[in-house]
Design an enzyme around this catalytic site. Structure first.
Site, short mmCIF file in Angstrom:
data_model
loop_
_atom_site.label_atom_id
_atom_site.label_comp_id
_atom_site.label_asym_id
_atom_site.label_seq_id
_atom_site.Cartn_x
_atom_site.Cartn_y
_atom_site.Cartn_z
N ARG A 53 1.11 -1.46 -0.09
CA ARG A 53 0.09 -0.07 0.10
C ARG A 53 0.89 1.20 -0.01
O ARG A 53 0.34 2.34 -0.32
CB ARG A 53 -1.13 0.13 1.30
CG ARG A 53 -2.02 1.31 1.45
CD ARG A 53 -2.96 1.11 2.31
NE ARG A 53 -2.58 0.35 3.46
CZ ARG A 53 -1.94 1.41 4.42
NH1 ARG A 53 -1.73 2.48 4.19
NH2 ARG A 53 -1.62 0.61 5.64
N TYR A 106 -14.62 18.41 -17.25
CA TYR A 106 -15.02 17.06 -17.21
C TYR A 106 -16.04 16.90 -15.92
O TYR A 106 -15.92 17.63 -15.01
CB TYR A 106 -13.96 16.23 -16.87
CG TYR A 106 -14.45 14.74 -16.44
CD1 TYR A 106 -15.50 13.97 -17.18
CD2 TYR A 106 -14.17 13.82 -15.43
CE1 TYR A 106 -15.95 12.82 -16.96
CE2 TYR A 106 -14.58 12.86 -15.05
CZ TYR A 106 -15.70 12.24 -15.60
OH TYR A 106 -15.72 10.90 -15.32
N ASP A 176 -5.05 19.26 -16.57
CA ASP A 176 -5.51 18.04 -16.77
C ASP A 176 -4.83 17.68 -18.28
O ASP A 176 -5.48 18.12 -19.27
CB ASP A 176 -7.08 17.74 -16.69
CG ASP A 176 -7.52 16.42 -16.99
OD1 ASP A 176 -6.74 15.71 -17.72
OD2 ASP A 176 -8.42 16.02 -16.58
N LYS A 201 -7.04 6.48 -20.26
CA LYS A 201 -7.37 6.97 -21.53
C LYS A 201 -6.02 6.79 -22.45
O LYS A 201 -5.78 5.41 -22.72
CB LYS A 201 -7.99 8.50 -21.54
CG LYS A 201 -8.91 8.67 -20.38
CD LYS A 201 -10.03 8.01 -20.67
CE LYS A 201 -11.20 8.50 -19.66
NZ LYS A 201 -11.12 8.57 -18.39
#
Length: 382
Positions: A53, A106, A176, A201
């Site tokens: 983690r 977005y 972004d 993406k």
């Protein structure tokens, strides 16, 4: 990696972030599935890894690769683009702070800011970020960050990153860069402080993995990101990191084909009387064409088109055969959607509401003539 080093991009996408180890020498980064790592003694770590983690070698390789492609010192990977977004906002914002957000962002980003950070006491102003004066006028003494998408999602608006960087003052400028990818645009070179990617993406590129990454040159911010990454636990899995790294190896060749196809398709769509407007920065008719040409190497593979009516938009989307009606973008296959009722539905009734006659097309790397034939057939149904 600066623009004048672009010739080395493909080499970096294949080799940055990993050297075959001296033990077995695997060419590809192994998938380190172990949750924990043996130590020589208490806190005497063999390779800098203790618990999955907190850090993992496969994830570490992905982080270094994306950072290298953006020409940055640091990269921190997360389980999704939204987890990356949430983490950087959580680090930079406190109750009473203010941020500036584009009016064509977005829907998931706006929803997170409005529904999670808003009740926490964070204020925000929505502006047209292509108007640099509007951005400047929106900045207050409480503005902590400016959030840019360029090209934006879904209208493909272009914001001048250099110009916003010049007027941001003490606010952090976050870009972004999902639509452009580091192959086409490197925001840190243009004055941005932080880059966010949905690696789901174009970086992954095959519609088979979800992830996100935050990129920065700020060492102190990197330490905070890593604390939150391990402390909160929105981590990328080793398998997801492996798939994303594998996708990145072909990013350059994929983006060239993506862009080739998109340019052909945009020109044909612009010539159709069935289409009211085509939003693609590679077209001379696009309001942001000159700015895009100054800060991007090519114009990307996302196209939005406005039809004359919502019914026409629906008819187009439901009559493509090769191009699949589905959310998301950036994969090798072409996808089409209606943002107002799909990816951006959450923005309905807000300042970011998307016109219902708008269609978003993610152009894949299929043979362009096959894509054009499919588009022509769908246009006949409009």
């Amino acid at each position: 990696m600066s623009a004048d080093q672009k010739s080395g991009f493909s080499t970096a996408s294949i080799h940055a972030g990993y050297d075959p180890d001296s033990h077995l020498g695997p060419i590809n980064i192994p998938i380190y599935a172990s949750t924990t790592f043996a130590q020589n003694g208490p806190n005497d770590l063999r390779g800098g890894f203790e618990y999955g983690r907190v850090a993992n070698p496969t994830v570490d390789s992905l982080e270094k690769t994306v950072a290298a492609l953006e020409g940055a010192a640091h990269g921190v990977a997360f389980s999704s683009g939204m987890a990356a977004t949430d983490t950087i906002l959580r680090i930079l914002l406190r109750p009473g702070d203010h941020l500036v957000l584009g009016n064509d962002a977005y829907g998931g980003t706006w929803r997170l800011i409005d529904s999670v950070f808003g009740p926490w006491g964070v204020d925000y102003t929505v502006v047209d970020t292509t108007d640099v004066d509007a951005v400047k006028n929106a900045i207050t003494d409480k503005t902590t960050l400016i959030w840019l998408e360029t090209p934006s999602n879904p209208l493909l608006n272009i914001t001048d990153i250099r110009a916003v960087a010049a007027i941001k003052g003490s606010a952090k400028l976050i870009v972004d860069n999902t639509f452009a990818t580091p192959y086409l645009q490197r925001p840190l070179d243009l004055g941005a402080d932080i880059i966010v990617h949905s690696t789901t993406k174009y970086l992954g590129g095959h519609s088979d993995v979800i992830g996100g990454v935050v990129i920065t040159d700020d060492s102190a911010l990197d330490e905070q990101l890593r604390f939150y990454q391990g402390g909160v636990g929105a981590i990328a899995s080793p398998f997801d990191a492996y798939l994303t790294t594998r996708g990145i190896k072909t990013l350059a060749v994929r983006m060239e084909r993506h862009c080739d196809n998109a340019e052909r398709i945009a020109r044909e769509l612009e010539a159709s009387d069935k289409v009211k407007a085509v939003h693609y920065p590679g077209l001379q008719s696009h309001a942001g064409h000159a700015t895009a040409a100054s800060q991007m190497d090519r114009f990307g593979a996302m196209i939005s088109l406005s039809f004359h009516t919502p019914e026409a938009a629906l008819a187009f989307c439901t009559n493509t055969k090769l191009i699949c009606l589905a959310e998301s973008l950036g994969g090798v296959e072409s996808l089409v959607e209606i943002p107002a009722v799909m990816t951006h539905q959450s923005a309905t009734g807000s300042q970011l509401e998307v016109p219902r006659e708008l269609v978003r097309l993610s152009v894949g790397i299929e043979d362009v003539e096959d894509l054009l034939a499919d588009i022509r057939t769908a246009l006949e149904a409009v």
